[in-house]
Design an enzyme around this catalytic site. Structure first.
Site, short mmCIF file in Angstrom:
data_model
loop_
_atom_site.label_atom_id
_atom_site.label_comp_id
_atom_site.label_asym_id
_atom_site.label_seq_id
_atom_site.Cartn_x
_atom_site.Cartn_y
_atom_site.Cartn_z
N LYS A 193 -24.73 -12.39 -32.85
CA LYS A 193 -24.91 -11.36 -31.83
C LYS A 193 -23.68 -10.45 -31.77
CE LYS A 193 -23.91 -11.76 -27.52
NZ LYS A 193 -23.79 -12.16 -26.10
N ASP A 211 -29.42 -10.75 -27.34
CA ASP A 211 -28.85 -11.39 -26.15
C ASP A 211 -29.99 -11.85 -25.25
OD1 ASP A 211 -29.86 -9.11 -24.95
OD2 ASP A 211 -27.96 -8.49 -24.02
#
Length: 296
Positions: A193, A211
């Site tokens: 991420k 996320d």
């Protein structure tokens, strides 16, 4: 009615159904809720989560017909149309972390774990002024760094990661942030991420930022049922053009923070409601929903 059929009716109270067409007989029983969820997991849109009942002319209520299945092509088209609608809704979508260099973005993204971007943006001006490069982070006094990072939460672990990042960059990359995902994920505290945030926003390399907001929305949209971020990234990446990955991430995160909330989404004020199989799980009244929308 034939004599044999009449006798059967007198005996059982039902008519012989052998006259029904083969195609009708092959329809079988309606799908169960488990089967419908499984179809949605295979990229099949099985319609809204709550299906209305159908009232017959006699006044009785019966379940609505089973929803239609969505083909793979239809799913891709719906996903891409959703992205276009979000682009129209959020033309100013962007990374909400403040940064001026790839290193600043890398550090800010690591600090954003378990806190808000706003909180990070209040902390980083002092941090960036005190530690302008990787060498400064590598040589940082741990207690001083922890004091600065304390408001972001988990400050001891974050300080450890930040110092480790500085040391790794100095030792392996001449103090520069690498431009590949494989290299970025070797840095302390950096996962896919964070790496995709840096690649997409500092280097212009398309990446999906999976996320909590992104994952929640793509599951509600029926694009995937996966929970694992890597699997989510893979499945969504197969639906959306690569060049759109970074901006799609921003748009979904904007939408998740402003409209499609975790507990009670503002469905009545959602610009992609007609494209969302989960529309209706939240507040559907347009006036009430509009009052729920966050504008910053």
């Amino acid at each position: 009615m034939s004599p044999s059929a009449s006798a059967e009716f007198e005996r059982t109270g039902t008519r012989d159904s052998s006259h029904k067409s083969a195609s009708c007989a092959q329809l079988g029983p309606p799908p169960t809720l488990r089967e419908l969820r499984a179809r949605r997991g295979r990229g099949v849109w099985v319609g809204p989560s709550r299906l209305p009942n159908v009232t017959t002319s006699g006044g009785t209520s019966s379940p609505a017909p089973a929803p239609h299945a969505e083909s793979r092509l239809a799913l891709v088209r719906r996903a891409r149309r959703t992205n276009r609608e979000l682009a129209s809704t959020y033309p100013d979508a962007h990374c909400e972390l403040d940064f001026t260099t790839p290193l600043e973005l890398l550090i800010a993204t690591v600090l954003s774990a378990q806190t808000t971007d706003k909180r990070v943006n209040l902390t980083t001006p002092e941090l960036f002024a005190r530690y302008p490069d990787a060498a400064a982070y590598a040589a940082a006094d741990r207690e001083d760094l922890e004091d600065i990072l304390r408001p972001t939460g988990f400050f001891r672990a974050k300080a450890q990661s930040v110092i480790g990042i500085g040391q790794a960059l100095v030792e392996r990359y001449d103090g520069q942030v690498p431009r590949s995902l494989d290299d970025l994920v070797t840095l302390p505290g950096v996962g896919r991420k964070t790496a995709n945030v840096v690649l997409g926003n500092a280097f212009g390399v398309p990446g999906l930022t999976v996320d909590t907001h992104f994952g929640r929305l793509v599951r509600r949209l029926g694009w995937t049922t996966e929970e694992d971020p890597v699997k989510v990234e893979t499945e969504v990446g197969e639906l959306i053009e690569k060049r759109e990955w970074t901006m799609l991430s921003h748009r979904l995160i904007f939408h998740g923070r402003r409209v499609c909330f975790a507990r009670r989404p503002a469905c009545g004020a959602c610009t992609i409601a007609q494209l969302c199989p989960s529309s209706g799980v939240g507040e559907t009244d347009p006036v009430v929903a509009a009052g729920m929308v966050k504008t910053d």
